[in-house]
Design a protein around this motif. Structure first.
Motif, PDB file in Angstrom:
ATOM      1  N   ALA A  31      20.452  39.286  40.464  1.00 29.49           N
ATOM      2  CA  ALA A  31      19.509  38.703  41.426  1.00 29.49           C
ATOM      3  C   ALA A  31      20.162  37.586  42.240  1.00 29.49           C
ATOM      4  CB  ALA A  31      18.272  38.182  40.706  1.00 29.49           C
ATOM      5  N   GLU A  32      21.000  36.779  41.602  1.00 30.83           N
ATOM      6  CA  GLU A  32      21.669  35.693  42.320  1.00 30.83           C
ATOM      7  C   GLU A  32      22.650  36.237  43.350  1.00 30.83           C
ATOM      8  OE1 GLU A  32      21.589  32.175  38.927  1.00 30.83           O
ATOM      9  OE2 GLU A  32      23.148  33.718  38.831  1.00 30.83           O
ATOM     10  N   VAL A  33      23.372  37.280  42.989  1.00 28.62           N
ATOM     11  CA  VAL A  33      24.304  37.888  43.943  1.00 28.62           C
ATOM     12  C   VAL A  33      23.516  38.471  45.111  1.00 28.62           C
ATOM     13  CG1 VAL A  33      26.022  39.701  44.302  1.00 28.62           C
ATOM     14  CG2 VAL A  33      26.053  38.352  42.194  1.00 28.62           C
ATOM     15  N   ALA A  34      22.443  39.201  44.806  1.00 29.07           N
ATOM     16  CA  ALA A  34      21.630  39.815  45.858  1.00 29.07           C
ATOM     17  C   ALA A  34      21.053  38.765  46.799  1.00 29.07           C
ATOM     18  CB  ALA A  34      20.509  40.644  45.240  1.00 29.07           C
ATOM     19  N   ALA A  35      20.664  37.617  46.268  1.00 28.01           N
ATOM     20  CA  ALA A  35      20.115  36.547  47.101  1.00 28.01           C
ATOM     21  C   ALA A  35      21.158  36.013  48.086  1.00 28.01           C
ATOM     22  CB  ALA A  35      19.593  35.407  46.223  1.00 28.01           C
ATOM     23  N   ARG A  36      22.428  36.105  47.719  1.00 28.00           N
ATOM     24  CA  ARG A  36      23.512  35.622  48.584  1.00 28.00           C
ATOM     25  C   ARG A  36      24.046  36.706  49.513  1.00 28.00           C
ATOM     26  NH1 ARG A  36      27.005  31.740  44.518  1.00 28.00           N
ATOM     27  NH2 ARG A  36      25.203  30.696  43.615  1.00 28.00           N
ATOM     28  N   CYS A  37      23.625  37.953  49.281  1.00 32.02           N
ATOM     29  CA  CYS A  37      24.079  39.096  50.085  1.00 32.02           C
ATOM     30  C   CYS A  37      22.867  39.717  50.778  1.00 32.02           C
ATOM     31  CB  CYS A  37      24.744  40.152  49.208  1.00 32.02           C
ATOM     32  SG  CYS A  37      26.253  39.645  48.411  1.00 32.02           S
ATOM     33  N   ALA A  38      22.539  39.235  51.949  1.00 36.80           N
ATOM     34  CA  ALA A  38      21.363  39.736  52.671  1.00 36.80           C
ATOM     35  C   ALA A  38      21.419  41.256  52.804  1.00 36.80           C
ATOM     36  CB  ALA A  38      21.287  39.104  54.051  1.00 36.80           C
ATOM     37  N   GLY A  39      20.335  41.911  52.401  1.00 40.46           N
ATOM     38  CA  GLY A  39      20.234  43.356  52.547  1.00 40.46           C
ATOM     39  C   GLY A  39      20.806  44.157  51.391  1.00 40.46           C
ATOM     40  N   VAL A  40      21.321  43.479  50.368  1.00 40.23           N
ATOM     41  CA  VAL A  40      21.851  44.172  49.194  1.00 40.23           C
ATOM     42  C   VAL A  40      20.954  43.820  48.011  1.00 40.23           C
ATOM     43  CG1 VAL A  40      23.862  44.508  47.699  1.00 40.23           C
ATOM     44  CG2 VAL A  40      24.197  43.977  50.117  1.00 40.23           C
ATOM     45  N   THR A  41      20.381  44.840  47.383  1.00 36.29           N
ATOM     46  CA  THR A  41      19.438  44.606  46.286  1.00 36.29           C
ATOM     47  C   THR A  41      20.162  44.514  44.944  1.00 36.29           C
ATOM     48  OG1 THR A  41      19.109  46.956  45.830  1.00 36.29           O
ATOM     49  CG2 THR A  41      17.665  45.945  47.511  1.00 36.29           C
ATOM     50  N   PRO A  42      19.494  43.917  43.946  1.00 37.77           N
ATOM     51  CA  PRO A  42      20.086  43.890  42.606  1.00 37.77           C
ATOM     52  C   PRO A  42      20.363  45.300  42.075  1.00 37.77           C
ATOM     53  CG  PRO A  42      18.265  42.342  42.733  1.00 37.77           C
ATOM     54  CD  PRO A  42      18.254  43.133  44.012  1.00 37.77           C
ATOM     55  N   THR A  43      19.462  46.234  42.379  1.00 36.25           N
ATOM     56  CA  THR A  43      19.671  47.616  41.933  1.00 36.25           C
ATOM     57  C   THR A  43      20.910  48.217  42.572  1.00 36.25           C
ATOM     58  OG1 THR A  43      17.300  47.901  41.595  1.00 36.25           O
ATOM     59  CG2 THR A  43      18.615  49.913  41.814  1.00 36.25           C
ATOM     60  N   ALA A  44      21.125  47.952  43.847  1.00 44.35           N
ATOM     61  CA  ALA A  44      22.324  48.466  44.524  1.00 44.35           C
ATOM     62  C   ALA A  44      23.580  47.896  43.870  1.00 44.35           C
ATOM     63  CB  ALA A  44      22.292  48.118  46.002  1.00 44.35           C
ATOM     64  N   ILE A  45      23.577  46.612  43.580  1.00 39.08           N
ATOM     65  CA  ILE A  45      24.745  45.980  42.954  1.00 39.08           C
ATOM     66  C   ILE A  45      24.996  46.600  41.584  1.00 39.08           C
ATOM     67  CG2 ILE A  45      25.704  43.804  42.079  1.00 39.08           C
ATOM     68  CD1 ILE A  45      23.918  42.465  44.324  1.00 39.08           C
ATOM     69  N   TRP A  46      23.929  46.826  40.812  1.00 38.65           N
ATOM     70  CA  TRP A  46      24.072  47.471  39.510  1.00 38.65           C
ATOM     71  C   TRP A  46      24.697  48.859  39.676  1.00 38.65           C
ATOM     72  CZ3 TRP A  46      22.558  51.836  36.961  1.00 38.65           C
ATOM     73  CH2 TRP A  46      22.726  51.838  35.580  1.00 38.65           C
ATOM     74  N   ASN A  47      24.231  49.599  40.676  1.00 36.12           N
ATOM     75  CA  ASN A  47      24.792  50.929  40.935  1.00 36.12           C
ATOM     76  C   ASN A  47      26.266  50.854  41.303  1.00 36.12           C
ATOM     77  OD1 ASN A  47      22.589  52.642  40.385  1.00 36.12           O
ATOM     78  ND2 ASN A  47      21.689  52.175  42.366  1.00 36.12           N
ATOM     79  N   TYR A  48      26.658  49.856  42.085  1.00 35.21           N
ATOM     80  CA  TYR A  48      28.068  49.685  42.448  1.00 35.21           C
ATOM     81  C   TYR A  48      28.898  49.358  41.200  1.00 35.21           C
ATOM     82  CZ  TYR A  48      26.033  48.844  47.128  1.00 35.21           C
ATOM     83  OH  TYR A  48      25.320  48.914  48.295  1.00 35.21           O
ATOM     84  N   GLU A  49      28.389  48.456  40.363  1.00 35.40           N
ATOM     85  CA  GLU A  49      29.117  48.023  39.167  1.00 35.40           C
ATOM     86  C   GLU A  49      29.224  49.119  38.118  1.00 35.40           C
ATOM     87  OE1 GLU A  49      27.449  44.469  37.538  1.00 35.40           O
ATOM     88  OE2 GLU A  49      28.027  43.246  39.269  1.00 35.40           O
TER      89      GLU A  49
END
Length: 87
Positions: A31-49
């Motif tokens: 959630a913290e990463v997503a808050a700093r990356c406009a337009g990128v959701t926590p779910t998207a980041i999880w999918n990338y990781e």
């Protein structure tokens, strides 16, 4: 909205591993990463990781800024990840 630790059917890729390391090094939640990356959701980041999706170049640039990783380094990881998935 952090996903619990789960095993994935997808093998890790160089990009996925680099993104996980970057977030761990900065001690940030999804959630913290997503808050700093406009337009990128926590779910998207999880999918990338978890190597379920490969981020767009725009998302890579945003993640690179947050993790303080050079953009071209992430692009190289993304290219090698796409090649590994194609095999």
């Amino acid at each position: 909205m952090a996903h619990p630790a789960r095993k994935t059917d997808h093998p890790s890729t160089p990009l996925a591993a680099a993104l996980r390391r970057g977030r761990a090094r900065r001690k940030l939640t999804l959630a913290e990463v997503a808050a700093r990356c406009a337009g990128v959701t926590p779910t998207a980041i999880w999918n990338y990781e978890n190597a379920r999706r490969v981020p767009s170049l725009d998302a890579l640039a945003k993640l690179g800024r947050v993790y303080q990783v050079r953009y071209l380094t992430l692009v190289r990881y993304a290219r090698s990840s796409k090649a590994a998935r194609a095999r």
